[in-house]
Design a protein around this motif. Sequence first.
Motif, PDB file in Angstrom:
ATOM      1  N   ARG A  19      47.813  -7.797  90.274  1.00  0.00           N
ATOM      2  CA  ARG A  19      46.596  -8.162  89.583  1.00  0.00           C
ATOM      3  C   ARG A  19      46.453  -7.286  88.352  1.00  0.00           C
ATOM      4  N   LEU A  20      46.486  -7.902  87.188  1.00  0.00           N
ATOM      5  CA  LEU A  20      46.307  -7.200  85.936  1.00  0.00           C
ATOM      6  C   LEU A  20      44.843  -7.227  85.518  1.00  0.00           C
ATOM      7  N   SER A  21      44.407  -6.142  84.903  1.00  0.00           N
ATOM      8  CA  SER A  21      43.052  -6.040  84.394  1.00  0.00           C
ATOM      9  C   SER A  21      43.094  -5.664  82.926  1.00  0.00           C
ATOM     10  N   CYS A  22      42.141  -6.166  82.178  1.00  0.00           N
ATOM     11  CA  CYS A  22      41.993  -5.816  80.770  1.00  0.00           C
ATOM     12  C   CYS A  22      40.511  -5.661  80.474  1.00  0.00           C
ATOM     13  N   SER A  23      40.144  -4.488  80.008  1.00  0.00           N
ATOM     14  CA  SER A  23      38.751  -4.200  79.697  1.00  0.00           C
ATOM     15  C   SER A  23      38.581  -3.989  78.200  1.00  0.00           C
ATOM     16  N   ALA A  24      37.580  -4.637  77.639  1.00  0.00           N
ATOM     17  CA  ALA A  24      37.222  -4.467  76.240  1.00  0.00           C
ATOM     18  C   ALA A  24      36.075  -3.475  76.137  1.00  0.00           C
ATOM     19  N   SER A  25      36.195  -2.550  75.208  1.00  0.00           N
ATOM     20  CA  SER A  25      35.161  -1.546  75.027  1.00  0.00           C
ATOM     21  C   SER A  25      34.916  -1.333  73.543  1.00  0.00           C
ATOM     22  N   GLY A  26      33.837  -0.650  73.241  1.00  0.00           N
ATOM     23  CA  GLY A  26      33.461  -0.401  71.863  1.00  0.00           C
ATOM     24  C   GLY A  26      32.245  -1.211  71.470  1.00  0.00           C
ATOM     25  N   SER A  27      32.036  -1.307  70.175  1.00  0.00           N
ATOM     26  CA  SER A  27      30.897  -2.045  69.639  1.00  0.00           C
ATOM     27  C   SER A  27      31.257  -3.526  69.563  1.00  0.00           C
ATOM     28  N   ILE A  28      30.696  -4.319  70.468  1.00  0.00           N
ATOM     29  CA  ILE A  28      31.033  -5.736  70.602  1.00  0.00           C
ATOM     30  C   ILE A  28      29.770  -6.565  70.505  1.00  0.00           C
ATOM     31  N   PHE A  29      29.798  -7.544  69.618  1.00  0.00           N
ATOM     32  CA  PHE A  29      28.702  -8.490  69.526  1.00  0.00           C
ATOM     33  C   PHE A  29      28.882  -9.625  70.527  1.00  0.00           C
ATOM     34  N   SER A  30      30.078 -10.196  70.565  1.00  0.00           N
ATOM     35  CA  SER A  30      30.381 -11.241  71.526  1.00  0.00           C
ATOM     36  C   SER A  30      31.895 -11.364  71.659  1.00  0.00           C
ATOM     37  N   ILE A  31      32.321 -11.957  72.765  1.00  0.00           N
ATOM     38  CA  ILE A  31      33.725 -12.221  73.031  1.00  0.00           C
ATOM     39  C   ILE A  31      33.911 -13.727  73.148  1.00  0.00           C
ATOM     40  N   ASN A  32      34.755 -14.288  72.297  1.00  0.00           N
ATOM     41  CA  ASN A  32      34.975 -15.724  72.299  1.00  0.00           C
ATOM     42  C   ASN A  32      36.048 -16.146  73.299  1.00  0.00           C
ATOM     43  N   THR A  33      37.156 -15.431  73.304  1.00  0.00           N
ATOM     44  CA  THR A  33      38.233 -15.710  74.238  1.00  0.00           C
ATOM     45  C   THR A  33      38.829 -14.409  74.736  1.00  0.00           C
ATOM     46  N   MET A  34      39.358 -14.448  75.944  1.00  0.00           N
ATOM     47  CA  MET A  34      40.171 -13.370  76.491  1.00  0.00           C
ATOM     48  C   MET A  34      41.333 -14.010  77.227  1.00  0.00           C
ATOM     49  N   ASN A  54      32.753 -18.776  76.327  1.00  0.00           N
ATOM     50  CA  ASN A  54      31.482 -19.451  76.101  1.00  0.00           C
ATOM     51  C   ASN A  54      31.302 -20.682  76.979  1.00  0.00           C
ATOM     52  N   ILE A  55      32.386 -21.360  77.304  1.00  0.00           N
ATOM     53  CA  ILE A  55      32.304 -22.583  78.089  1.00  0.00           C
ATOM     54  C   ILE A  55      32.970 -22.455  79.446  1.00  0.00           C
ATOM     55  N   GLY A  56      33.730 -21.386  79.666  1.00  0.00           N
ATOM     56  CA  GLY A  56      34.339 -21.156  80.957  1.00  0.00           C
ATOM     57  C   GLY A  56      35.630 -21.895  81.215  1.00  0.00           C
ATOM     58  N   ASN A  57      36.151 -22.608  80.230  1.00  0.00           N
ATOM     59  CA  ASN A  57      37.415 -23.321  80.413  1.00  0.00           C
ATOM     60  C   ASN A  57      38.585 -22.361  80.373  1.00  0.00           C
ATOM     61  N   THR A  58      39.662 -22.737  81.049  1.00  0.00           N
ATOM     62  CA  THR A  58      40.886 -21.953  81.061  1.00  0.00           C
ATOM     63  C   THR A  58      42.081 -22.837  80.758  1.00  0.00           C
ATOM     64  N   ASN A  59      43.084 -22.263  80.105  1.00  0.00           N
ATOM     65  CA  ASN A  59      44.385 -22.885  79.911  1.00  0.00           C
ATOM     66  C   ASN A  59      45.439 -21.968  80.498  1.00  0.00           C
ATOM     67  N   ILE A  60      46.349 -22.547  81.262  1.00  0.00           N
ATOM     68  CA  ILE A  60      47.396 -21.788  81.924  1.00  0.00           C
ATOM     69  C   ILE A  60      48.736 -22.421  81.603  1.00  0.00           C
ATOM     70  N   ALA A  61      49.719 -21.594  81.286  1.00  0.00           N
ATOM     71  CA  ALA A  61      51.042 -22.089  80.950  1.00  0.00           C
ATOM     72  C   ALA A  61      51.664 -22.811  82.139  1.00  0.00           C
ATOM     73  N   ASP A  62      52.429 -23.861  81.838  1.00  0.00           N
ATOM     74  CA  ASP A  62      53.061 -24.632  82.903  1.00  0.00           C
ATOM     75  C   ASP A  62      53.973 -23.777  83.775  1.00  0.00           C
ATOM     76  N   SER A  63      54.596 -22.775  83.182  1.00  0.00           N
ATOM     77  CA  SER A  63      55.545 -21.953  83.916  1.00  0.00           C
ATOM     78  C   SER A  63      54.898 -21.111  85.010  1.00  0.00           C
ATOM     79  N   VAL A  64      53.599 -20.890  84.917  1.00  0.00           N
ATOM     80  CA  VAL A  64      52.904 -20.071  85.908  1.00  0.00           C
ATOM     81  C   VAL A  64      51.794 -20.826  86.617  1.00  0.00           C
ATOM     82  N   LYS A  65      51.577 -22.075  86.251  1.00  0.00           N
ATOM     83  CA  LYS A  65      50.506 -22.853  86.856  1.00  0.00           C
ATOM     84  C   LYS A  65      50.721 -22.982  88.361  1.00  0.00           C
TER      85      LYS A  65
END
Length: 123
Positions: A19-34, A54-65
């Motif tokens: 399980r990989l984690s990625c945390s964004a820090s600093g001065s952030i107004f909004s995050i559009n995609t991660m 913003n909408i909760g949709n996800t795209n996943i590569a076919d190789s890992v779907k």
Amino acid sequence: QVQLVESGGGLVQPGGSLRLSCSASGSIFSINTMGWYRQVPGKERELVAILFTNIGNTNIADSVKGRFTISRDSAKNTVYLQMNSLKPEDTAVYYCNAHIRPGGDWRTTINYWGQGTQVTVSS
């Protein structure tokens, strides 16, 4: 300054999970995609999974779907990549990516990259 910090990489046997984690820090107004990209020597960096916050949709590569799942914890500005049934061909450096409107300049969206975390799948 906005920063992305990844964690969770390592060595795992085929069929295992990470399980990989990625945390964004600093001065952030909004995050559009991660999302997550990966790269192996001699090949271009490729998209693994992306979350449109913003909408909760996800795209996943076919190789890992069917094996990988992306999710987030909005309260922590953190995105996760759950990797199951890992294969040797999943071995790569995994990079966190985010499109962020920084707090100091909310009028623009900036593409940020983490430093990468190594995932090695080998018996």
